[in-house]
Write an enzyme that holds these catalytic residues in place. Sequence first.
Site, PDB file in Angstrom:
ATOM      1  N   ASP A 193      15.382 -14.692 -15.177  1.00 34.42           N
ATOM      2  CA  ASP A 193      15.487 -13.376 -14.542  1.00 34.42           C
ATOM      3  C   ASP A 193      16.151 -12.329 -15.422  1.00 34.42           C
ATOM      4  O   ASP A 193      16.080 -11.133 -15.140  1.00 34.42           O
ATOM      5  CB  ASP A 193      16.302 -13.472 -13.241  1.00 34.42           C
ATOM      6  N   GLU A 197       9.938 -13.690   3.919  1.00 30.74           N
ATOM      7  CA  GLU A 197      10.297 -15.011   4.442  1.00 30.74           C
ATOM      8  C   GLU A 197      11.499 -14.911   5.386  1.00 30.74           C
ATOM      9  O   GLU A 197      11.540 -15.544   6.432  1.00 30.74           O
ATOM     10  CB  GLU A 197      10.576 -15.965   3.276  1.00 30.74           C
ATOM     11  N   PHE A 248      17.254 -22.462 -12.640  1.00 28.90           N
ATOM     12  CA  PHE A 248      16.043 -23.118 -13.130  1.00 28.90           C
ATOM     13  C   PHE A 248      15.939 -23.077 -14.652  1.00 28.90           C
ATOM     14  O   PHE A 248      15.663 -24.087 -15.294  1.00 28.90           O
ATOM     15  CB  PHE A 248      14.807 -22.475 -12.503  1.00 28.90           C
TER      16      PHE A 248
END
Lengths: 461, 461
Positions: free
Chosen positions: A316, A179, A19
């Site tokens: 990150d 998830e 990203f």
Amino acid sequence: MSDTSLARRHRVVVIGSGFGGLFATKALKRTDVDVTLIDRTTHHLFQPLLYQVATGILSEGEIAPATRLVLEDQQNASVLIGGVEKIDVADRTVTSTHRGRTTVTEYDSLVVSAGARQSYFGNDHFAEHAPGMKTIDDALELRGRILGAFESAEVSTDPAERARLLTFVVVGAGPTGVEMAGEIAQLAHRTLAGAYRTIDPRDARIILLDAAPTVLPPFDDKLRRAAADTLEDLGVEIQLGAMVTDVDDDGLTVRDQDGERRIEAACKIWSAGVAASPLGRQLAEQTGADTDRAGRVLVEPDLTLPGHSNVFVVGDMMNRDGLPGVAQVAIQGGRYAAQLIAAEVRAHRKGRDKPERAPFRYTDKGSMAMISRFHAVAKVGRLQLTGLLAWLLWLLIHLVYIVGFKSRLATAISWTWSFLGRTRGHLAVTEQQVVARTAINRLDAWEDSRAVPEAATASAR
Amino acid sequence: MSDTSLARRHRVVVIGSGFGGLFATKALKRTDVDVTLIDRTTHHLFQPLLYQVATGILSEGEIAPATRLVLEDQQNASVLIGGVEKIDVADRTVTSTHRGRTTVTEYDSLVVSAGARQSYFGNDHFAEHAPGMKTIDDALELRGRILGAFESAEVSTDPAERARLLTFVVVGAGPTGVEMAGEIAQLAHRTLAGAYRTIDPRDARIILLDAAPTVLPPFDDKLRRAAADTLEDLGVEIQLGAMVTDVDDDGLTVRDQDGERRIEAACKIWSAGVAASPLGRQLAEQTGADTDRAGRVLVEPDLTLPGHSNVFVVGDMMNRDGLPGVAQVAIQGGRYAAQLIAAEVRAHRKGRDKPERAPFRYTDKGSMAMISRFHAVAKVGRLQLTGLLAWLLWLLIHLVYIVGFKSRLATAISWTWSFLGRTRGHLAVTEQQVVARTAINRLDAWEDSRAVPEAATASAR
């Protein structure tokens, strides 16, 4: 920013096609610079949806478009495939290798967005038994392990063995772990419910473990409770305050307030921690920047390294005011770096002074996690949503950030089938990972066996 | 057929979840038998579309549904995952293994439909340098090799090396080879045309080689010419009467009427020949049946083995009047075997004599090959079609035989994007095959190095 003549275009190197890197590159589209995007893989990866590849909802192609094709029409951008081995901030070069070929790329400005990898907190030998989820290969490996456990259970006649094969442990109760546990439960209880003859997949135990005292630490108590309730409704066992002290092929050892205990489980998935790319430490050593325990670089207010205002670290890999390792931090950081570079290139061309740099300000657009079909938790500003509304918001936001209209459409169809229906379209299992593992195990065994005689010979002399 | 009591249900074992095995199993849905379908993989595979997975048009999930879910509602069918190692026609047992666990399955009737693998005509060492296309892993491996060649060419500065990297050779000009060559050409010339900065993918050479004097031998001359013309319009070089005598990492050696010559090519794809599953020879040895050069079993008119009217061999493994190894022969053979078994089980239950077996009659529904978007060749009875009409027919027929409505819809969308647009949705590359290959190469090197000293030691004694 550049001390060379006006004739040469300003060169920006971006490391990482996640990203941060992709959005930085795209934000430079209309700027008079040459951008080189370097990554080890040929694709941009929508990492937050990898767990859906692992559980057969999506194909890898839907979340991993070829970076080259995404950037095809951006004439000032080129893509270089290679693993970055060295950044030299004095020489302003990046050294990368691809299939044994080394390339040195010079830069005027550098955006480092190389992301993070799974961390086992110093216990790297856990990795073989409890893979993480950072790459497409990880997801396909996990898909093979999850479905393989059901297949082995189907032909097992030993009740203890069968129970071990039908126990799935997800370590780490952050968004990814939550998830993943939810999707394994739904795979077992819904998709596969009637597919076996000697086992009932609904007997599968899905355990979600964390050393922390709560699931989903980034959320408030109300959302945590909603998430935990939904997971328990799905049949997920939540074990908190439980630290993993060992992992092997047949299970794991856990220490909690009652002491050490053993969980027999064939299939383990690690989503407990991340460590920044080692490029972070490399940069820190060269510039005197600090790194945190996860190897993230503590950056200046403009996301650069001390004394190197042309080197940005985003996503990150960076630590600024403890911002979390989520897509939005990377996207906004990448765009911020691109905007500063663009403004300074424009100023330089017009012979003006560099504009003042406003510090990076993160706009928290909220955070969310899907728990099961029809259930999610979402925090948007002061709004806290649970249930169907949060789930619809989750679907919408994730569809928006998937790259490419075709992938969006394909994903929407895959979701319709998986969530309204109960089948899943992408349960095909590859076998190369088994081949690779077998070969690597044989190699390790050989190297171990060779190490001993040599030592023996040496001492005999 | 069974000499046991009426109380026990007739047990049918089907080996192989390809077209033959899957259609045999499904045709027994309403019959009072227990069917066990045994396969090494967990999926049914639509093999004729594998080349589209290799070239990024389709995802593996679209052509490989989980066999268990396809058969979920067929209560008399169970799926057993395992590689079949032994068939014992005297004991009426099938021995299979899965992850080191051995299962012996008894049968009353057996349908063997284990298919074929790539054949290198005794030159198995070609396989490493020129993979075939029989499994999902093969297709993903080829996808990685094809795209990897473009990536390496992009960073190469040596013109000879760059030319080698941009040369793709498809060996074998049957339908698979023709379709593969056509798709690589379109990938290079359309999809990737603007995606690189230092190379022009349109410079790629795609060579389609065959030792035979024509492309598409199963078709008539008019269709062969149409196919060759379309391929040449796409930029594919067709080299016929050219026999491959050696393959290595950097290219291949070819012998034709002018003698031996060398083609430098990094990426080679083998679609030149098939060999039946070794189970064919195993069955032949036990029953005295003959096998042909490709290892296919020469079966009786009812597709059984001599003296074993309860053992059927169907699909690519059997040779009956030289029928080709195509999906329709397998489908019709599988259904035929199932119908005979069903009729005899019914007769037995009613205390009647076994009905007479009518010999297997193949209905040729035609054959077709896609050459490029908008172009195919098709032979349907006496009708010979080329161009757009044949292409639309190709699309329709292939969509009909894809298993599952969701896969059909997803495939239709993928095709729309790839054929009307010019992008492809499934270009994501996995890396495990590289890991596997590296590990296996190191193992081989080790084994070679170990073999020599041992021999030396032995002769020194």
